[in-house]
Design a protein around this motif. Sequence first.
Motif, PDB file in Angstrom:
ATOM      1  N   SER A   1      15.859  16.574  49.048  1.00 45.26           N
ATOM      2  CA  SER A   1      17.106  17.092  49.619  1.00 45.26           C
ATOM      3  C   SER A   1      18.070  15.972  49.965  1.00 45.26           C
ATOM      4  O   SER A   1      19.205  16.235  50.371  1.00 45.26           O
TER       5      SER A   1
ATOM      6  N   PRO B   1      13.680  20.246  55.956  1.00 45.39           N
ATOM      7  CA  PRO B   1      14.109  20.507  54.579  1.00 45.39           C
ATOM      8  C   PRO B   1      12.976  20.740  53.587  1.00 45.39           C
ATOM      9  O   PRO B   1      13.243  21.029  52.416  1.00 45.39           O
TER      10      PRO B   1
ATOM     11  N   GLN C   1      12.712  20.747  46.823  1.00 52.93           N
ATOM     12  CA  GLN C   1      13.943  21.483  46.572  1.00 52.93           C
ATOM     13  C   GLN C   1      13.810  22.469  45.429  1.00 52.93           C
ATOM     14  O   GLN C   1      14.532  23.460  45.358  1.00 52.93           O
TER      15      GLN C   1
END
Length: 516
Positions: free
Chosen positions: A401, A92, A49
Amino acid sequence: MTNEVVIVGAGPVGLFLAAELALNGVRPVVLDRLPGRSGEQKANGLVGQVIRLLDHRGLHQPLRGTPGAPKPVPRFVFGAFPLELHRLAANPLHAMPVPQHRIEEVLEARALELGVTVLRRCEVTGFTQDPDGVTVDLQGPDGARQLRTRYLVGADGGRSTVRKLAGIGFPGVTSPDPVSRIAHVLPPEGLRSTDDGEILLPGCPTPFRPYTHTRTEHGVFVIAPFNPEAVMIATMEWGGPPVDEADPLTLDELRASIRRVTGADLPLTPARTAGPFTPRRTVGHNTRLAERYREGRVLLVGDAAHVHAATGGPGLNLGLQDAANLGWKLAADLRGWAPPGLLDSYQSERRPVGERVFMHSQAQTALMAPGPATTALRALVGELIAHDDNLARIAALMAGSDVRYATGCSHPLAGGFAPELALDTPDGSTRLAELAHSGRPLLLDLTGGTLGLADRAAGWKDRVDVLAADCAPAQPPAGALLLRPDGYVAWACAPGEADREGLDRALRDWFGEPRI
Protein backbone atom coordinates in the motif's frame (compact mmCIF):
# COMPACT_ATOMS: atom_id res chain seq x y z
CA MET A 1 -6.02 -14.92 -38.65
CA THR A 2 -4.10 -12.63 -36.29
CA ASN A 3 -4.91 -12.82 -32.59
CA GLU A 4 -4.69 -9.58 -30.65
CA VAL A 5 -2.86 -11.10 -27.66
CA VAL A 6 -1.41 -14.54 -26.94
CA ILE A 7 -0.58 -15.25 -23.30
CA VAL A 8 1.78 -18.11 -22.48
CA GLY A 9 0.98 -19.62 -19.08
CA ALA A 10 -2.41 -20.48 -17.54
CA GLY A 11 -1.43 -19.88 -13.95
CA PRO A 12 -3.11 -17.22 -11.80
CA VAL A 13 -1.26 -14.30 -13.41
CA GLY A 14 -1.88 -15.39 -17.01
CA LEU A 15 -5.55 -16.10 -16.35
CA PHE A 16 -6.09 -12.81 -14.53
CA LEU A 17 -4.39 -10.88 -17.34
CA ALA A 18 -6.64 -12.64 -19.84
CA ALA A 19 -9.73 -11.60 -17.87
CA GLU A 20 -8.48 -8.00 -17.61
CA LEU A 21 -8.02 -7.85 -21.37
CA ALA A 22 -11.45 -9.37 -21.97
CA LEU A 23 -13.08 -6.74 -19.74
CA ASN A 24 -11.56 -4.17 -22.08
CA GLY A 25 -12.87 -5.81 -25.26
CA VAL A 26 -9.79 -7.88 -26.15
CA ARG A 27 -10.23 -11.66 -26.44
CA PRO A 28 -6.80 -13.20 -25.84
CA VAL A 29 -5.68 -16.79 -26.37
CA VAL A 30 -4.00 -18.45 -23.38
CA LEU A 31 -1.54 -21.29 -24.02
CA ASP A 32 -0.29 -23.80 -21.47
CA ARG A 33 1.86 -26.87 -21.89
CA LEU A 34 0.02 -28.84 -19.17
CA PRO A 35 -3.15 -30.85 -19.91
CA GLY A 36 -5.04 -29.14 -17.08
CA ARG A 37 -4.64 -27.10 -13.90
CA SER A 38 -1.64 -28.54 -12.13
CA GLY A 39 -3.22 -28.82 -8.68
CA GLU A 40 0.24 -28.40 -7.18
CA GLN A 41 0.17 -26.84 -3.74
CA LYS A 42 2.14 -23.65 -4.22
CA ALA A 43 0.68 -20.55 -2.58
CA ASN A 44 -1.43 -21.07 0.53
CA GLY A 45 -3.16 -17.73 0.25
CA LEU A 46 -3.15 -14.11 -0.83
CA VAL A 47 -1.46 -11.27 1.02
CA GLY A 48 -1.60 -7.54 0.49
CA GLN A 49 -3.22 -5.00 -1.79
CA VAL A 50 -4.11 -7.70 -4.31
CA ILE A 51 -7.06 -8.70 -2.12
CA ARG A 52 -8.58 -5.25 -2.56
CA LEU A 53 -7.83 -5.46 -6.29
CA LEU A 54 -9.74 -8.74 -6.52
CA ASP A 55 -12.59 -7.09 -4.60
CA HIS A 56 -12.62 -4.44 -7.35
CA ARG A 57 -13.31 -7.26 -9.81
CA GLY A 58 -15.97 -9.04 -7.76
CA LEU A 59 -13.63 -11.97 -7.09
CA HIS A 60 -13.07 -11.54 -3.36
CA GLN A 61 -16.29 -13.23 -2.33
CA PRO A 62 -15.89 -16.29 -4.65
CA LEU A 63 -12.37 -16.82 -3.34
CA ARG A 64 -13.13 -16.27 0.33
CA GLY A 65 -16.47 -18.06 0.22
CA THR A 66 -18.22 -15.53 2.45
CA PRO A 67 -19.87 -12.17 1.65
CA GLY A 68 -18.61 -8.76 2.64
CA ALA A 69 -15.71 -6.44 2.00
CA PRO A 70 -12.11 -7.45 2.77
CA LYS A 71 -11.04 -6.87 6.35
CA PRO A 72 -7.46 -6.25 7.51
CA VAL A 73 -5.84 -9.03 9.51
CA PRO A 74 -5.15 -8.28 13.20
CA ARG A 75 -1.81 -10.10 13.14
CA PHE A 76 0.83 -11.08 10.62
CA VAL A 77 4.53 -11.87 10.54
CA PHE A 78 7.66 -10.17 9.20
CA GLY A 79 10.96 -12.04 9.29
CA ALA A 80 9.58 -14.27 12.10
CA PHE A 81 8.54 -11.18 14.09
CA PRO A 82 4.89 -11.15 15.12
CA LEU A 83 3.17 -8.00 13.87
CA GLU A 84 0.37 -6.92 16.22
CA LEU A 85 -1.48 -4.99 13.55
CA HIS A 86 -4.59 -4.53 15.68
CA ARG A 87 -2.64 -1.74 17.41
CA LEU A 88 -2.84 0.42 14.29
CA ALA A 89 -5.58 2.97 13.81
CA ALA A 90 -5.38 2.36 10.03
CA ASN A 91 -4.21 -1.18 9.28
CA PRO A 92 -3.45 -1.63 5.54
CA LEU A 93 -2.60 -5.35 5.50
CA HIS A 94 -5.07 -7.93 4.20
CA ALA A 95 -4.52 -11.67 4.02
CA MET A 96 -6.78 -14.49 2.86
CA PRO A 97 -6.03 -18.22 3.19
CA VAL A 98 -6.95 -19.87 -0.11
CA PRO A 99 -4.92 -22.58 -1.90
CA GLN A 100 -3.49 -21.76 -5.30
CA HIS A 101 -5.47 -24.47 -7.07
CA ARG A 102 -8.65 -22.72 -5.91
CA ILE A 103 -7.33 -19.35 -7.08
CA GLU A 104 -6.65 -20.83 -10.51
CA GLU A 105 -10.09 -22.46 -10.59
CA VAL A 106 -11.87 -19.16 -9.88
CA LEU A 107 -9.73 -17.13 -12.27
CA GLU A 108 -10.09 -19.63 -15.09
CA ALA A 109 -13.87 -19.68 -14.63
CA ARG A 110 -13.93 -15.88 -14.85
CA ALA A 111 -11.71 -15.84 -17.95
CA LEU A 112 -13.85 -18.43 -19.74
CA GLU A 113 -17.01 -16.58 -18.73
CA LEU A 114 -15.59 -13.49 -20.45
CA GLY A 115 -14.88 -15.39 -23.68
CA VAL A 116 -11.17 -16.14 -23.27
CA THR A 117 -9.81 -19.16 -25.17
CA VAL A 118 -7.52 -21.48 -23.18
CA LEU A 119 -5.51 -24.00 -25.23
CA ARG A 120 -3.75 -26.72 -23.25
CA ARG A 121 -1.02 -29.18 -24.22
CA CYS A 122 0.49 -26.34 -26.26
CA GLU A 123 4.16 -25.59 -25.77
CA VAL A 124 5.93 -22.60 -27.30
CA THR A 125 9.05 -23.67 -29.17
CA GLY A 126 10.01 -20.37 -30.77
CA PHE A 127 8.78 -17.07 -32.14
CA THR A 128 9.77 -14.28 -34.48
CA GLN A 129 8.53 -10.72 -34.29
CA ASP A 130 8.25 -7.87 -36.76
CA PRO A 131 6.85 -4.32 -36.52
CA ASP A 132 3.28 -5.58 -36.87
CA GLY A 133 3.21 -8.64 -34.63
CA VAL A 134 4.67 -11.94 -33.46
CA THR A 135 4.57 -15.36 -35.12
CA VAL A 136 4.57 -18.04 -32.43
CA ASP A 137 5.74 -21.61 -33.07
CA LEU A 138 3.83 -24.24 -31.07
CA GLN A 139 3.96 -27.94 -30.42
CA GLY A 140 0.46 -29.14 -29.55
CA PRO A 141 -1.73 -32.24 -29.52
CA ASP A 142 -1.97 -32.12 -33.31
CA GLY A 143 1.71 -31.47 -33.91
CA ALA A 144 3.53 -28.31 -34.87
CA ARG A 145 1.60 -25.17 -35.75
CA GLN A 146 1.88 -21.40 -35.72
CA LEU A 147 -0.16 -18.58 -34.25
CA ARG A 148 0.02 -14.98 -35.33
CA THR A 149 -0.56 -12.30 -32.71
CA ARG A 150 -0.10 -8.56 -32.30
CA TYR A 151 1.38 -9.03 -28.82
CA LEU A 152 2.89 -12.01 -26.98
CA VAL A 153 2.94 -12.08 -23.17
CA GLY A 154 5.07 -14.46 -21.12
CA ALA A 155 3.30 -15.50 -17.93
CA ASP A 156 5.13 -18.82 -17.90
CA GLY A 157 6.97 -18.71 -14.59
CA GLY A 158 10.51 -18.30 -13.37
CA ARG A 159 11.94 -20.58 -16.07
CA SER A 160 10.04 -18.61 -18.72
CA THR A 161 10.56 -19.87 -22.25
CA VAL A 162 9.22 -16.58 -23.60
CA ARG A 163 11.77 -14.56 -21.64
CA LYS A 164 14.64 -16.75 -22.79
CA LEU A 165 13.57 -16.69 -26.44
CA ALA A 166 13.19 -12.91 -26.26
CA GLY A 167 16.80 -12.61 -25.12
CA ILE A 168 15.89 -10.77 -21.93
CA GLY A 169 18.49 -11.19 -19.21
CA PHE A 170 17.50 -12.43 -15.75
CA PRO A 171 20.26 -11.28 -13.39
CA GLY A 172 20.16 -11.89 -9.67
CA VAL A 173 21.51 -13.95 -6.81
CA THR A 174 21.16 -17.65 -6.01
CA SER A 175 21.88 -18.83 -2.47
CA PRO A 176 22.20 -22.49 -1.36
CA ASP A 177 20.51 -21.66 1.96
CA PRO A 178 18.05 -22.00 3.48
CA VAL A 179 16.51 -25.37 2.67
CA SER A 180 12.73 -25.21 3.09
CA ARG A 181 10.54 -28.26 3.62
CA ILE A 182 6.76 -28.32 3.74
CA ALA A 183 4.01 -30.94 3.88
CA HIS A 184 0.39 -31.30 4.90
CA VAL A 185 -0.10 -34.06 7.46
CA LEU A 186 -2.62 -35.44 9.91
CA PRO A 187 -2.51 -33.67 13.29
CA PRO A 188 0.56 -35.20 14.98
CA GLU A 189 0.04 -36.91 18.34
CA GLY A 190 1.11 -35.03 21.41
CA LEU A 191 0.33 -31.50 20.24
CA ARG A 192 -1.13 -29.27 22.95
CA SER A 193 -2.58 -25.77 22.86
CA THR A 194 -1.98 -23.09 25.48
CA ASP A 195 -4.62 -20.70 26.79
CA ASP A 196 -3.17 -18.10 24.40
CA GLY A 197 -3.74 -20.36 21.39
CA GLU A 198 -0.08 -21.24 20.95
CA ILE A 199 0.98 -24.82 20.19
CA LEU A 200 3.35 -26.93 22.29
CA LEU A 201 5.28 -29.76 20.66
CA PRO A 202 6.08 -32.84 22.73
CA GLY A 203 9.50 -32.49 24.33
CA CYS A 204 9.92 -28.85 23.27
CA PRO A 205 9.42 -26.04 25.83
CA THR A 206 9.10 -23.31 23.17
CA PRO A 207 5.50 -22.41 22.31
CA PHE A 208 4.76 -21.86 18.62
CA ARG A 209 2.14 -19.45 17.38
CA PRO A 210 0.17 -21.10 14.56
CA TYR A 211 0.17 -19.68 11.04
CA THR A 212 3.41 -17.80 11.56
CA HIS A 213 7.17 -18.25 11.40
CA THR A 214 8.97 -18.96 14.66
CA ARG A 215 12.75 -18.62 14.72
CA THR A 216 14.78 -20.97 16.88
CA GLU A 217 18.54 -21.12 17.34
CA HIS A 218 18.64 -23.75 14.58
CA GLY A 219 16.16 -22.54 11.97
CA VAL A 220 12.52 -21.68 11.50
CA PHE A 221 9.39 -23.70 12.25
CA VAL A 222 5.83 -23.16 10.97
CA ILE A 223 2.65 -25.00 11.91
CA ALA A 224 -0.75 -24.14 10.45
CA PRO A 225 -3.76 -26.31 11.40
CA PHE A 226 -5.94 -25.34 8.46
CA ASN A 227 -8.55 -27.95 9.37
CA PRO A 228 -8.84 -31.05 11.61
CA GLU A 229 -7.72 -33.32 8.78
CA ALA A 230 -4.76 -31.35 7.43
CA VAL A 231 -2.00 -29.55 9.31
CA MET A 232 0.65 -27.72 7.30
CA ILE A 233 4.14 -28.09 8.81
CA ALA A 234 7.23 -26.40 7.43
CA THR A 235 10.86 -25.87 8.38
CA MET A 236 13.70 -23.69 7.15
CA GLU A 237 17.33 -24.68 7.81
CA TRP A 238 20.69 -23.08 7.17
CA GLY A 239 23.80 -25.26 6.86
CA GLY A 240 21.92 -28.53 7.24
CA PRO A 241 22.87 -31.93 5.83
CA PRO A 242 23.25 -32.12 2.05
CA VAL A 243 20.20 -33.11 0.02
CA ASP A 244 19.74 -34.54 -3.44
CA GLU A 245 17.28 -32.22 -5.16
CA ALA A 246 16.31 -35.03 -7.53
CA ASP A 247 14.90 -37.05 -4.62
CA PRO A 248 11.36 -36.20 -3.49
CA LEU A 249 10.89 -34.98 0.07
CA THR A 250 9.80 -37.73 2.42
CA LEU A 251 8.00 -37.33 5.72
CA ASP A 252 10.97 -38.97 7.42
CA GLU A 253 13.24 -36.23 6.05
CA LEU A 254 10.82 -33.55 7.26
CA ARG A 255 10.61 -35.23 10.67
CA ALA A 256 14.39 -35.18 10.98
CA SER A 257 14.42 -31.49 10.04
CA ILE A 258 11.78 -30.71 12.69
CA ARG A 259 13.91 -32.50 15.24
CA ARG A 260 16.99 -30.44 14.32
CA VAL A 261 15.09 -27.13 14.29
CA THR A 262 12.88 -27.55 17.38
CA GLY A 263 14.22 -30.52 19.32
CA ALA A 264 10.81 -32.25 19.10
CA ASP A 265 10.27 -35.66 17.53
CA LEU A 266 6.95 -35.61 15.67
CA PRO A 267 5.57 -38.76 14.02
CA LEU A 268 4.08 -37.64 10.68
CA THR A 269 1.26 -39.20 8.66
CA PRO A 270 0.08 -37.86 5.28
CA ALA A 271 -3.18 -35.90 5.33
CA ARG A 272 -6.20 -37.84 4.14
CA THR A 273 -8.14 -34.78 3.04
CA ALA A 274 -8.66 -34.60 -0.70
CA GLY A 275 -6.31 -32.09 -2.25
CA PRO A 276 -2.73 -31.47 -3.38
CA PHE A 277 -0.73 -32.20 -0.26
CA THR A 278 2.48 -33.45 -1.86
CA PRO A 279 5.53 -32.78 0.37
CA ARG A 280 7.82 -30.21 -1.20
CA ARG A 281 11.43 -29.17 -0.67
CA THR A 282 13.02 -25.94 -1.89
CA VAL A 283 16.80 -25.65 -1.82
CA GLY A 284 18.12 -22.12 -1.43
CA HIS A 285 16.66 -18.84 -2.58
CA ASN A 286 16.68 -17.57 -6.13
CA THR A 287 16.26 -13.80 -6.42
CA ARG A 288 16.17 -12.53 -9.99
CA LEU A 289 14.65 -9.63 -11.90
CA ALA A 290 14.27 -9.35 -15.66
CA GLU A 291 16.48 -6.65 -17.19
CA ARG A 292 13.38 -5.31 -18.91
CA TYR A 293 9.71 -6.25 -19.01
CA ARG A 294 9.29 -5.60 -22.71
CA GLU A 295 11.15 -6.49 -25.89
CA GLY A 296 9.25 -5.06 -28.84
CA ARG A 297 5.88 -6.79 -28.94
CA VAL A 298 6.82 -9.31 -26.26
CA LEU A 299 6.06 -8.56 -22.60
CA LEU A 300 6.61 -10.36 -19.29
CA VAL A 301 4.37 -10.60 -16.21
CA GLY A 302 4.54 -12.38 -12.86
CA ASP A 303 7.32 -14.87 -12.17
CA ALA A 304 8.50 -14.62 -15.78
CA ALA A 305 9.68 -11.14 -14.81
CA HIS A 306 10.78 -11.76 -11.21
CA VAL A 307 11.45 -14.56 -8.73
CA HIS A 308 12.17 -14.08 -5.04
CA ALA A 309 11.87 -15.68 -1.64
CA ALA A 310 8.31 -16.59 -0.68
CA THR A 311 8.71 -15.16 2.82
CA GLY A 312 5.66 -13.09 3.66
CA GLY A 313 3.71 -14.36 0.64
CA PRO A 314 4.30 -11.41 -1.73
CA GLY A 315 4.37 -13.37 -5.00
CA LEU A 316 0.74 -13.17 -6.12
CA ASN A 317 0.37 -9.65 -4.75
CA LEU A 318 3.19 -8.65 -7.09
CA GLY A 319 2.25 -10.80 -10.10
CA LEU A 320 -1.50 -10.19 -10.19
CA GLN A 321 -0.97 -6.45 -9.91
CA ASP A 322 1.51 -6.71 -12.81
CA ALA A 323 -1.37 -8.19 -14.79
CA ALA A 324 -3.82 -5.49 -13.73
CA ASN A 325 -1.32 -2.78 -14.67
CA LEU A 326 -0.55 -4.27 -18.06
CA GLY A 327 -4.05 -5.36 -19.07
CA TRP A 328 -5.75 -2.01 -19.55
CA LYS A 329 -2.65 -0.42 -21.09
CA LEU A 330 -2.29 -3.20 -23.65
CA ALA A 331 -6.01 -2.98 -24.46
CA ALA A 332 -5.71 0.80 -24.87
CA ASP A 333 -2.89 0.30 -27.38
CA LEU A 334 -4.89 -2.25 -29.32
CA ARG A 335 -8.00 -0.06 -29.34
CA GLY A 336 -6.05 2.93 -30.60
CA TRP A 337 -6.58 5.44 -27.78
CA ALA A 338 -3.43 4.90 -25.73
CA PRO A 339 -1.47 8.13 -25.24
CA PRO A 340 2.24 8.04 -26.16
CA GLY A 341 4.32 6.04 -23.70
CA LEU A 342 1.38 4.40 -21.89
CA LEU A 343 2.50 0.83 -22.64
CA ASP A 344 6.08 1.65 -21.67
CA SER A 345 4.80 2.87 -18.29
CA TYR A 346 4.06 -0.77 -17.45
CA GLN A 347 7.78 -1.36 -16.91
CA SER A 348 8.53 2.03 -15.35
CA GLU A 349 5.78 1.51 -12.77
CA ARG A 350 6.05 -2.21 -12.01
CA ARG A 351 9.77 -2.94 -12.13
CA PRO A 352 10.53 -0.69 -9.11
CA VAL A 353 7.80 -2.51 -7.21
CA GLY A 354 9.57 -5.79 -7.99
CA GLU A 355 12.81 -4.32 -6.65
CA ARG A 356 11.02 -3.34 -3.44
CA VAL A 357 9.67 -6.86 -2.95
CA PHE A 358 13.20 -8.18 -3.48
CA MET A 359 14.42 -5.89 -0.74
CA HIS A 360 11.94 -6.91 1.92
CA SER A 361 11.86 -10.63 1.07
CA GLN A 362 15.66 -10.84 1.32
CA ALA A 363 15.63 -8.77 4.50
CA GLN A 364 13.12 -11.14 6.08
CA THR A 365 15.19 -14.18 5.14
CA ALA A 366 18.28 -12.58 6.69
CA LEU A 367 16.36 -11.83 9.90
CA MET A 368 15.44 -15.50 10.29
CA ALA A 369 18.92 -16.95 9.89
CA PRO A 370 20.61 -18.54 12.92
CA GLY A 371 23.61 -17.04 14.68
CA PRO A 372 24.40 -14.47 17.38
CA ALA A 373 24.79 -11.58 14.93
CA THR A 374 21.27 -12.15 13.65
CA THR A 375 20.01 -12.48 17.21
CA ALA A 376 21.50 -9.06 18.01
CA LEU A 377 19.99 -7.55 14.88
CA ARG A 378 16.61 -9.01 15.81
CA ALA A 379 16.80 -7.36 19.22
CA LEU A 380 17.21 -3.99 17.52
CA VAL A 381 14.47 -4.59 14.93
CA GLY A 382 12.17 -5.79 17.71
CA GLU A 383 12.62 -2.47 19.51
CA LEU A 384 11.81 -0.57 16.33
CA ILE A 385 8.66 -2.57 15.55
CA ALA A 386 7.40 -1.91 19.08
CA HIS A 387 6.65 1.68 17.93
CA ASP A 388 3.40 2.04 16.02
CA ASP A 389 4.79 4.34 13.33
CA ASN A 390 7.45 1.75 12.42
CA LEU A 391 4.88 -1.05 12.62
CA ALA A 392 2.67 0.89 10.20
CA ARG A 393 5.58 1.28 7.75
CA ILE A 394 6.27 -2.46 7.82
CA ALA A 395 2.56 -3.23 7.36
CA ALA A 396 2.38 -0.89 4.35
CA LEU A 397 5.55 -2.45 2.89
CA MET A 398 4.11 -5.95 3.20
CA ALA A 399 0.75 -4.89 1.80
CA GLY A 400 2.23 -2.90 -1.06
CA SER A 401 0.00 0.00 0.00
CA ASP A 402 3.06 2.27 0.03
CA VAL A 403 3.30 2.06 -3.77
CA ARG A 404 2.86 5.48 -5.38
CA TYR A 405 2.94 5.96 -9.14
CA ALA A 406 4.01 9.30 -10.61
CA THR A 407 0.89 11.15 -11.79
CA GLY A 408 1.77 14.85 -11.83
CA CYS A 409 -1.05 15.49 -9.35
CA SER A 410 -0.20 16.79 -5.87
CA HIS A 411 -3.26 15.47 -4.04
CA PRO A 412 -2.26 12.96 -1.29
CA LEU A 413 -4.40 10.21 -2.84
CA ALA A 414 -2.92 10.56 -6.34
CA GLY A 415 -0.74 7.65 -7.39
CA GLY A 416 -1.96 5.31 -4.67
CA PHE A 417 -4.63 2.62 -4.62
CA ALA A 418 -8.14 3.99 -4.24
CA PRO A 419 -9.51 4.15 -0.69
CA GLU A 420 -12.42 1.96 0.34
CA LEU A 421 -15.54 4.16 0.35
CA ALA A 422 -19.20 3.61 1.15
CA LEU A 423 -21.23 5.64 -1.35
CA ASP A 424 -24.76 6.81 -1.97
CA THR A 425 -25.49 6.96 -5.69
CA PRO A 426 -28.66 7.62 -7.72
CA ASP A 427 -29.02 3.83 -7.96
CA GLY A 428 -28.65 3.23 -4.22
CA SER A 429 -25.93 2.54 -1.68
CA THR A 430 -22.78 0.76 -2.81
CA ARG A 431 -19.04 0.55 -2.28
CA LEU A 432 -16.40 2.04 -4.53
CA ALA A 433 -15.04 -1.48 -5.15
CA GLU A 434 -18.39 -2.56 -6.60
CA LEU A 435 -18.32 0.34 -9.06
CA ALA A 436 -14.98 -0.96 -10.36
CA HIS A 437 -16.24 -4.39 -11.45
CA SER A 438 -16.40 -3.32 -15.11
CA GLY A 439 -12.63 -2.70 -15.25
CA ARG A 440 -13.17 0.70 -16.92
CA PRO A 441 -11.68 4.04 -15.89
CA LEU A 442 -13.98 5.93 -13.54
CA LEU A 443 -14.38 9.66 -12.78
CA LEU A 444 -16.13 9.80 -9.42
CA ASP A 445 -17.54 13.12 -8.16
CA LEU A 446 -17.84 12.68 -4.38
CA THR A 447 -19.83 15.91 -3.90
CA GLY A 448 -23.00 14.53 -5.45
CA GLY A 449 -22.26 16.26 -8.75
CA THR A 450 -21.78 19.81 -7.49
CA LEU A 451 -18.32 20.06 -9.07
CA GLY A 452 -19.85 19.79 -12.54
CA LEU A 453 -17.15 17.52 -13.97
CA ALA A 454 -19.35 15.39 -16.25
CA ASP A 455 -19.26 17.90 -19.12
CA ARG A 456 -15.50 18.21 -18.76
CA ALA A 457 -15.08 14.46 -19.36
CA ALA A 458 -17.65 14.19 -22.17
CA GLY A 459 -14.95 13.70 -24.82
CA TRP A 460 -13.83 10.50 -23.09
CA LYS A 461 -17.26 8.95 -22.52
CA ASP A 462 -16.39 6.04 -24.83
CA ARG A 463 -13.69 4.89 -22.38
CA VAL A 464 -14.24 6.67 -19.02
CA ASP A 465 -17.35 6.23 -16.87
CA VAL A 466 -18.57 9.26 -14.90
CA LEU A 467 -20.60 9.03 -11.70
CA ALA A 468 -21.72 11.42 -8.97
CA ALA A 469 -22.04 10.07 -5.42
CA ASP A 470 -22.07 11.13 -1.79
CA CYS A 471 -19.95 9.79 1.07
CA ALA A 472 -22.43 11.05 3.68
CA PRO A 473 -22.33 10.94 6.60
CA ALA A 474 -18.54 10.52 6.31
CA GLN A 475 -16.33 13.36 5.16
CA PRO A 476 -15.15 12.59 1.61
CA PRO A 477 -11.36 12.18 1.29
CA ALA A 478 -11.46 14.19 -1.94
CA GLY A 479 -13.87 16.20 -4.03
CA ALA A 480 -13.39 13.87 -6.99
CA LEU A 481 -11.27 10.89 -8.02
CA LEU A 482 -10.16 9.74 -11.45
CA LEU A 483 -9.47 6.02 -11.16
CA ARG A 484 -7.44 3.90 -13.53
CA PRO A 485 -8.78 0.39 -14.26
CA ASP A 486 -6.10 -1.15 -11.99
CA GLY A 487 -7.55 0.71 -9.00
CA TYR A 488 -4.93 3.46 -8.73
CA VAL A 489 -5.84 7.14 -8.50
CA ALA A 490 -4.73 9.08 -11.59
CA TRP A 491 -6.02 12.44 -10.31
CA ALA A 492 -7.87 13.85 -7.33
CA CYS A 493 -8.99 17.23 -6.09
CA ALA A 494 -10.07 18.66 -2.76
CA PRO A 495 -13.77 19.34 -2.10
CA GLY A 496 -14.65 22.73 -3.54
CA GLU A 497 -11.57 22.79 -5.78
CA ALA A 498 -12.54 21.21 -9.07
CA ASP A 499 -9.11 21.73 -10.76
CA ARG A 500 -10.61 21.26 -14.21
CA GLU A 501 -7.30 21.93 -15.96
CA GLY A 502 -5.63 19.20 -13.89
CA LEU A 503 -8.44 16.83 -14.79
CA ASP A 504 -8.00 17.62 -18.49
CA ARG A 505 -4.29 16.84 -18.25
CA ALA A 506 -4.88 13.59 -16.39
CA LEU A 507 -7.52 12.42 -18.86
CA ARG A 508 -5.14 13.06 -21.75
CA ASP A 509 -2.07 11.67 -19.99
CA TRP A 510 -3.75 8.37 -19.10
CA PHE A 511 -6.66 7.91 -21.49
CA GLY A 512 -5.61 9.65 -24.69
CA GLU A 513 -7.18 12.42 -26.71
CA PRO A 514 -10.92 13.13 -26.48
CA ARG A 515 -13.27 12.11 -29.25
CA ILE A 516 -15.70 14.80 -30.26
